[in-house]
Scaffold this motif. Sequence first.
Motif, PDB file in Angstrom:
ATOM      1  N   GLY A  38       0.863  -1.174   0.000  1.00 34.50           N
ATOM      2  CA  GLY A  38       0.000   0.000   0.000  1.00 34.50           C
ATOM      3  C   GLY A  38       0.898   1.222   0.000  1.00 34.50           C
ATOM      4  O   GLY A  38       1.614   1.469   0.968  1.00 34.50           O
ATOM      5  N   ILE A  39       0.896   1.961  -1.078  1.00 36.12           N
ATOM      6  CA  ILE A  39       1.812   3.084  -1.277  1.00 36.12           C
ATOM      7  C   ILE A  39       1.231   4.352  -0.663  1.00 36.12           C
ATOM      8  O   ILE A  39       0.093   4.719  -0.950  1.00 36.12           O
ATOM      9  CB  ILE A  39       2.075   3.300  -2.783  1.00 36.12           C
ATOM     10  CG1 ILE A  39       2.548   2.005  -3.451  1.00 36.12           C
ATOM     11  CG2 ILE A  39       3.035   4.458  -3.014  1.00 36.12           C
ATOM     12  CD1 ILE A  39       3.793   1.392  -2.869  1.00 36.12           C
ATOM     13  N   GLY A  40       2.033   5.048   0.154  1.00 34.84           N
ATOM     14  CA  GLY A  40       1.588   6.291   0.774  1.00 34.84           C
ATOM     15  C   GLY A  40       0.328   6.085   1.597  1.00 34.84           C
ATOM     16  O   GLY A  40      -0.680   6.730   1.369  1.00 34.84           O
ATOM     17  N   ALA A  41       0.387   5.197   2.570  1.00 33.25           N
ATOM     18  CA  ALA A  41      -0.796   4.779   3.320  1.00 33.25           C
ATOM     19  C   ALA A  41      -1.327   5.841   4.271  1.00 33.25           C
ATOM     20  O   ALA A  41      -2.404   5.667   4.836  1.00 33.25           O
ATOM     21  CB  ALA A  41      -0.484   3.500   4.085  1.00 33.25           C
ATOM     22  N   GLY A  42      -0.602   6.940   4.450  1.00 35.53           N
ATOM     23  CA  GLY A  42      -1.075   8.004   5.333  1.00 35.53           C
ATOM     24  C   GLY A  42      -1.354   7.480   6.726  1.00 35.53           C
ATOM     25  O   GLY A  42      -0.628   6.634   7.237  1.00 35.53           O
ATOM     26  N   PRO A  43      -2.435   7.943   7.375  1.00 38.39           N
ATOM     27  CA  PRO A  43      -2.735   7.491   8.733  1.00 38.39           C
ATOM     28  C   PRO A  43      -3.454   6.147   8.782  1.00 38.39           C
ATOM     29  O   PRO A  43      -3.827   5.687   9.845  1.00 38.39           O
ATOM     30  CB  PRO A  43      -3.613   8.616   9.276  1.00 38.39           C
ATOM     31  CG  PRO A  43      -4.326   9.120   8.069  1.00 38.39           C
ATOM     32  CD  PRO A  43      -3.323   9.016   6.941  1.00 38.39           C
ATOM     33  N   GLY A  44      -3.676   5.511   7.639  1.00 37.63           N
ATOM     34  CA  GLY A  44      -4.277   4.180   7.619  1.00 37.63           C
ATOM     35  C   GLY A  44      -5.784   4.136   7.627  1.00 37.63           C
ATOM     36  O   GLY A  44      -6.378   3.084   7.858  1.00 37.63           O
ATOM     37  N   MET A  66       2.702  10.976   9.724  1.00 35.93           N
ATOM     38  CA  MET A  66       1.688  10.049   9.212  1.00 35.93           C
ATOM     39  C   MET A  66       2.089   8.608   9.512  1.00 35.93           C
ATOM     40  O   MET A  66       1.241   7.781   9.857  1.00 35.93           O
ATOM     41  CB  MET A  66       1.496  10.223   7.707  1.00 35.93           C
ATOM     42  CG  MET A  66       0.768  11.473   7.318  1.00 35.93           C
ATOM     43  SD  MET A  66      -0.981  11.328   7.722  1.00 35.93           S
ATOM     44  CE  MET A  66      -1.574  12.798   6.928  1.00 35.93           C
ATOM     45  N   ALA A  67       3.368   8.294   9.386  1.00 36.22           N
ATOM     46  CA  ALA A  67       3.836   6.930   9.656  1.00 36.22           C
ATOM     47  C   ALA A  67       3.596   6.562  11.121  1.00 36.22           C
ATOM     48  O   ALA A  67       3.204   5.431  11.425  1.00 36.22           O
ATOM     49  CB  ALA A  67       5.313   6.780   9.294  1.00 36.22           C
ATOM     50  N   ARG A  72       0.422   3.366  14.911  1.00 35.63           N
ATOM     51  CA  ARG A  72      -0.497   3.293  16.056  1.00 35.63           C
ATOM     52  C   ARG A  72      -1.799   2.609  15.657  1.00 35.63           C
ATOM     53  O   ARG A  72      -2.320   1.772  16.391  1.00 35.63           O
ATOM     54  CB  ARG A  72      -0.780   4.684  16.616  1.00 35.63           C
ATOM     55  CG  ARG A  72       0.237   5.149  17.629  1.00 35.63           C
ATOM     56  CD  ARG A  72      -0.260   6.334  18.430  1.00 35.63           C
ATOM     57  NE  ARG A  72      -0.701   7.454  17.617  1.00 35.63           N
ATOM     58  CZ  ARG A  72       0.078   8.462  17.213  1.00 35.63           C
ATOM     59  NH1 ARG A  72       1.351   8.496  17.550  1.00 35.63           N
ATOM     60  NH2 ARG A  72      -0.410   9.426  16.484  1.00 35.63           N
ATOM     61  N   ARG A  73      -2.328   2.973  14.490  1.00 37.90           N
ATOM     62  CA  ARG A  73      -3.588   2.384  14.026  1.00 37.90           C
ATOM     63  C   ARG A  73      -3.428   0.870  13.849  1.00 37.90           C
ATOM     64  O   ARG A  73      -4.280   0.090  14.254  1.00 37.90           O
ATOM     65  CB  ARG A  73      -4.041   3.027  12.727  1.00 37.90           C
ATOM     66  CG  ARG A  73      -5.386   2.514  12.231  1.00 37.90           C
ATOM     67  CD  ARG A  73      -5.860   3.277  11.010  1.00 37.90           C
ATOM     68  NE  ARG A  73      -6.002   4.686  11.268  1.00 37.90           N
ATOM     69  CZ  ARG A  73      -7.070   5.276  11.828  1.00 37.90           C
ATOM     70  NH1 ARG A  73      -8.090   4.550  12.183  1.00 37.90           N
ATOM     71  NH2 ARG A  73      -7.102   6.570  12.018  1.00 37.90           N
TER      72      ARG A  73
END
Length: 142
Positions: A38-44, A66-67, A72-73
């Motif tokens: 998943g490319i550039g997954a941001g906050p998920g 964001m990582a 955490r998510r």
Amino acid sequence: MSPRSSTGAAAHSGTAYRQRGRNRHPEGMAGRGGTTPGIGAGPGLNLPLYSADVTELMLTEPDPGMARRLRRRVEDAGDAPSATVPGRVTVTASGAERLPFADGSFDAVAGSFAILHLARPERAAGEFARVLSPGGRVALST
């Protein structure tokens, strides 16, 4: 103009990001199953939108803030952040222009809202082609 992080990625409010994700996410997030980056997954926030046949997610996110949110998510949810992702989830701090995966590793590459934040989208496209197996598919949305 939306606020920007130190890497230039637009900051997304949770509600707006989720709403846009529902409306503009690649259908089934590539749908080829198996291990999918998943490319550039941001906050998920889009994790539940991956198709049920994806058994492992290798999420990439270059922005440190964001990582952290993404990790955490994933940690809060355990190895299955949604019922549709039954396999393992890992987070890698890397950008789309230089993916840390071997050539021909995947049947699919997926991402939403990432491509528009890239300084060199043509380099990312080359990386997608490099990590895809023959006949592999790319699913992106903006």
